[in-house]
Design a protein around this motif. Sequence first.
Motif, short mmCIF file in Angstrom:
data_model
loop_
_atom_site.label_atom_id
_atom_site.label_comp_id
_atom_site.label_asym_id
_atom_site.label_seq_id
_atom_site.Cartn_x
_atom_site.Cartn_y
_atom_site.Cartn_z
N ALA A 31 41.42 -48.08 -4.48
CA ALA A 31 40.10 -47.44 -4.49
C ALA A 31 39.92 -46.52 -5.70
O ALA A 31 38.83 -46.45 -6.27
CB ALA A 31 39.90 -46.65 -3.20
N HIS A 32 40.97 -45.83 -6.10
CA HIS A 32 40.85 -44.91 -7.24
C HIS A 32 40.50 -45.66 -8.52
O HIS A 32 39.59 -45.29 -9.25
CB HIS A 32 42.14 -44.12 -7.43
CG HIS A 32 42.10 -43.22 -8.62
ND1 HIS A 32 42.60 -43.60 -9.84
CD2 HIS A 32 41.58 -41.98 -8.78
CE1 HIS A 32 42.40 -42.63 -10.71
NE2 HIS A 32 41.78 -41.63 -10.09
N ASP A 33 41.23 -46.73 -8.79
CA ASP A 33 40.96 -47.50 -10.01
C ASP A 33 39.60 -48.16 -9.95
O ASP A 33 38.91 -48.27 -10.97
CB ASP A 33 42.04 -48.56 -10.21
CG ASP A 33 43.34 -47.96 -10.73
OD1 ASP A 33 43.39 -46.73 -10.95
OD2 ASP A 33 44.30 -48.72 -10.92
N LEU A 34 39.19 -48.61 -8.77
CA LEU A 34 37.87 -49.22 -8.64
C LEU A 34 36.77 -48.21 -8.91
O LEU A 34 35.79 -48.52 -9.58
CB LEU A 34 37.71 -49.82 -7.24
CG LEU A 34 36.48 -50.67 -7.01
CD1 LEU A 34 36.43 -51.85 -7.97
CD2 LEU A 34 36.44 -51.18 -5.58
N SER A 35 36.94 -46.98 -8.45
CA SER A 35 35.93 -45.95 -8.72
C SER A 35 35.93 -45.55 -10.19
O SER A 35 34.87 -45.32 -10.77
CB SER A 35 36.14 -44.74 -7.82
OG SER A 35 37.37 -44.13 -8.09
N TYR A 37 36.73 -47.52 -12.69
CA TYR A 37 36.10 -48.64 -13.37
C TYR A 37 34.58 -48.57 -13.21
O TYR A 37 33.84 -48.73 -14.17
CB TYR A 37 36.64 -49.96 -12.80
CG TYR A 37 35.96 -51.19 -13.31
CD1 TYR A 37 36.34 -51.76 -14.52
CD2 TYR A 37 34.94 -51.81 -12.58
CE1 TYR A 37 35.72 -52.90 -14.99
CE2 TYR A 37 34.33 -52.95 -13.06
CZ TYR A 37 34.71 -53.48 -14.26
OH TYR A 37 34.10 -54.61 -14.73
N SER A 38 34.13 -48.33 -11.99
CA SER A 38 32.69 -48.31 -11.72
C SER A 38 31.99 -47.19 -12.48
O SER A 38 30.93 -47.40 -13.07
CB SER A 38 32.44 -48.14 -10.22
OG SER A 38 33.00 -49.21 -9.52
N VAL A 39 32.58 -46.00 -12.48
CA VAL A 39 31.97 -44.87 -13.19
C VAL A 39 31.97 -45.12 -14.69
O VAL A 39 30.97 -44.85 -15.37
CB VAL A 39 32.69 -43.56 -12.83
CG1 VAL A 39 32.27 -42.43 -13.74
CG2 VAL A 39 32.42 -43.20 -11.38
N SER A 42 29.40 -47.90 -15.53
CA SER A 42 28.03 -47.39 -15.31
C SER A 42 27.64 -46.39 -16.39
O SER A 42 26.51 -46.40 -16.88
CB SER A 42 27.92 -46.75 -13.94
OG SER A 42 28.18 -47.69 -12.94
#
Length: 135
Positions: A31-35, A37-39, A42
Amino acid sequence: MSIPSRGFTIVEAVAALLLLGVGVIATAGGAHDLSVYSVAVSGFAILAMPALSPLGDRVPKRRLVFLSLCGFAAGAAGVATLAALHWYRLGALVALGALPVLAMATLLPVLSSFSTELVAPGQLARALGLQKSAQ
């Protein structure tokens, strides 16, 4: 039954390969890496859109569409290559995620100006109204 155009299937394949990158991040990084990546992607999109939108007026549209499709394909090929090699690096995935963002930031101004160039001046108001209602 109609057969989809070749360009549409290429875009679908690119989108599927980019979703593969998000799946790799979610499973390998959590979840940390996914967040992160998303931030990062974006934030890059927020900066890239106003920076690249003037290109639609200055560079030939055909070249911009070609470069955009190349950007989508390069990002997808890079993510697919990393997934095939089982090589997980968040920085590399963020950089590859930035390529389609650049491509979209380059492509959107071109697409929005097509209706003004393809429609006769007498039909322009109706065409812009239809375009706005479709969005």
